[in-house]
Design a protein around this motif. Structure first.
Motif, short mmCIF file in Angstrom:
data_model
loop_
_atom_site.label_atom_id
_atom_site.label_comp_id
_atom_site.label_asym_id
_atom_site.label_seq_id
_atom_site.Cartn_x
_atom_site.Cartn_y
_atom_site.Cartn_z
N SER A 11 0.93 -6.01 7.05
CA SER A 11 -0.20 -6.93 6.94
C SER A 11 -0.96 -6.74 5.64
O SER A 11 -1.19 -7.69 4.91
N CYS A 12 -1.33 -5.51 5.33
CA CYS A 12 -2.15 -5.32 4.12
C CYS A 12 -1.38 -4.61 3.01
O CYS A 12 -1.94 -4.31 1.96
N LYS A 13 -0.10 -4.30 3.24
CA LYS A 13 0.77 -3.70 2.24
C LYS A 13 0.35 -2.30 1.79
O LYS A 13 0.78 -1.81 0.77
N GLN A 14 -0.49 -1.67 2.56
CA GLN A 14 -0.91 -0.31 2.25
C GLN A 14 0.22 0.66 2.62
O GLN A 14 0.85 0.50 3.65
N TRP A 15 0.45 1.68 1.79
CA TRP A 15 1.48 2.67 2.09
C TRP A 15 0.89 3.81 2.89
O TRP A 15 -0.24 4.20 2.66
N ASN A 16 1.69 4.34 3.77
CA ASN A 16 1.35 5.58 4.47
C ASN A 16 0.02 5.51 5.22
O ASN A 16 -0.74 6.45 5.24
N SER A 17 -0.28 4.37 5.81
CA SER A 17 -1.59 4.23 6.43
C SER A 17 -1.53 4.26 7.96
O SER A 17 -2.56 4.13 8.61
N PHE A 18 -0.33 4.42 8.54
CA PHE A 18 -0.24 4.38 10.00
C PHE A 18 -0.54 5.73 10.63
O PHE A 18 -0.07 6.77 10.17
N VAL A 19 -1.36 5.69 11.66
CA VAL A 19 -1.73 6.90 12.39
C VAL A 19 -1.56 6.60 13.87
O VAL A 19 -1.91 5.51 14.35
N GLU A 20 -1.02 7.57 14.59
CA GLU A 20 -0.83 7.37 16.02
C GLU A 20 -2.16 7.52 16.74
O GLU A 20 -2.91 8.45 16.50
#
Ligand code: TYD
Ligand code: MG
Length: 462
Positions: A26-35
């Motif tokens: 969606s926002c093309k940010q890298w490494n931004s996912f957190v569980e």
């Protein structure tokens, strides 16, 4: 008890995914996912709602009504003693509104909010801080001086449940939350500041605001990229988003409405950070222009609009021979890409040899300017510095510059001329295409219409 499941959330925009991903689609940010743990019961109403007394919980009718029959009263807004704040909100605080105030750390959000909570007469305010201790807040309040005309309660708490217990007891007329990233609701298992916590806490505050008609102000932190931390949904949920900005090394701060359901989103307020808190600046033009006796080269005054307010502001340029192969271009308060474009126009169309020179540009007061009308003053200051010819300090400029060196019309030219007139400027340089229907005889300031930069250089430096 239902089994809790987890999902991955993008910490920069709130995008939800069942799997971890390297880049947010969606926002093309890298490494931004957190569980984060998603509790299936989280949509259930929190307990405070059932315990709210019926007098504070206004039942909303869910029957459709004819628009002509819906009544509201104009006088409902709470007008604060802070004129700038009222203006940005569109005339005062709307009951039941949820306002988000974003800004970088140390810019003065807590100061602004505490000042507000202390100053509204006859209101019971509740200032909830998850960041500072009671003593620290008291110290700050003392620093702000004797402004405590309100019945102001301070609460240092981060658990939503406890906050609502206190709210119920105190029954405040205004609630301030500093900051949303420190709060946590127990029905969500993830850490404070995570996307699901921020979203849930805001949703509860929203319900509270709407059901009890109490205005709530939320302070939100800002990420490195300048977006309000937490999901974009936060901005969708609230009624008003205010941005508090400025350069920490300067004293001026701008409060800007980014979104406002109850007023214009182009309004803005200007403050000065002093030893004793924030002071309203009601006549900004006077402070943005340096007081000097003799004219120096490289300085030009732009007749700008900040929001809907005219503002005269000084642009300073320094052009010098480059010591290295690649010349430096640096600007504070002005877009560097735009500066490069203007330099290219000067080089290509008018033969100024700027490619071997360093160019530094500075907007006075640490303000950041987006109004394209500043172009003309930028150009004038650069050429003034390059040629080492000072401009008269009572000249001002308002015009956008196009790629072929033409000077383009800008919005609300009358307002700009009026402000220049009011402050005693002698000449204002504008676009020729802005003169239609303009009655120049009304002003003392001489209006100089220009079609291209060539006309401007002839008028200034010939
Ligand atoms: P603060 O409101 O704590 O910023 P935020 O909540 O946005 O992080 O303001 C911090 C800065 O303001 C700090 O650097 C000191 C300065 N300040 C003053 O200059 N004068 C004052 O009266 C106060 C209270 C703070
Ligand atoms: Mg703070």
């Amino acid at each position: 008890m239902a089994k809790s499941k987890s999902a991955y959330f993008c910490q920069s925009c709130g995008y939800e995914s069942p799997k971890w991903m390297g880049q947010c689609p969606s926002c093309k940010q890298w490494n931004s996912f957190v569980e984060e743990v998603v509790n299936p019961g989280s949509s259930r109403a929190p307990e405070w709602r059932s315990s709210l007394s019926p007098s504070t919980t206004k039942k909303r009718s869910n029957k459709a009504s004819v628009i002509q029959e819906i009544v509201y009263s104009q006088e409902q807004r709470v007008v604060t003693p802070d004129e700038e704040f009222n203006r940005v909100l569109g005339g005062g605080i709307v009951p039941g509104s949820l306002v988000l105030i974003g800004g970088e750390p140390g810019i003065g959000k807590s100061t602004l909010m505490l000042q507000l909570a202390l100053s509204i007469p006859q209101l019971r305010t509740l200032y909830i801080s998850g960041e500072e201790s009671e003593q620290q807040i008291k110290m700050r309040a003392e620093r702000l001086g004797e402004r405590a005309s309100a019945e102001c309660y301070i609460l240092t708490e981060t658990a939503m449940e406890n906050i609502f217990k206190q709210v119920e007891q105190i029954e405040p007329n205004l609630v301030v939350i500093d900051s949303i990233q420190t709060l946590h609701a127990s029905q969500i298992e993830s850490a404070p500041g995570s996307v699901s916590q921020v979203r849930e806490c805001t949703a509860e505050l929203l319900r509270f605001a709407k059901e009890t008609n109490t205005p709530v102000m939320i302070v939100g932190h800002i990420t490195k990229e300048g977006a309000i931390a937490g999901p974009k949904v936060l901005e969708h949920m609230v009624d008003t988003v205010l941005q508090f900005e400025g350069d920490r090394n300067y004293v001026y701060r701008i409060l800007r409405a980014v979104k406002n359901r109850f007023g214009s989103s182009s309004e803005l307020g200007i403050y000065e950070m002093q030893g004793a808190g924030l002071r309203e600046v009601s006549n900004p033009s006077e402070i943005m222009i340096s007081q000097r006796e003799e004219a120096v080269s490289g300085v030009a005054v732009a007749a700008m609009l900040e929001g809907v307010r005219p503002l005269l502001i000084e642009v300073q340029a320094l052009v010098s021979t480059s010591a290295y192969g690649t010349p430096q271009r640096s600007s504070t308060g002005f877009d560097t890409k735009r500066l490069n474009m203007l330099l290219a126009v000067l080089e290509k169309r008018f033969g100024f040899r700027l490619s071997a020179q360093d160019v530094f540009l500075n907007i006075a007061g640490g303000l950041r300017v987006e109004d394209p009308a500043i172009d003309l003053a930028v150009i004038a200051s650069i050429i003034s510095s390059q040629q080492d010819i000072p401009l008269p300090s009572n000249f001002t400029f308002a015009g956008e510059v196009g790629l072929s060196g033409e000077i383009r019309a800008v919005s609300r030219i009358e307002q700009r001329i009026q402000e220049a007139d009011k402050l005693g400027f002698k000449q204002i340089f504008i676009s020729k295409y802005n003169t239609k229907g303009l009655d120049v005889k009304r002003y003392q300031v001489v209006v100089r219409p220009m079609a291209t930069l060539e006309d401007l250089f002839r008028a200034l430096f010939a």
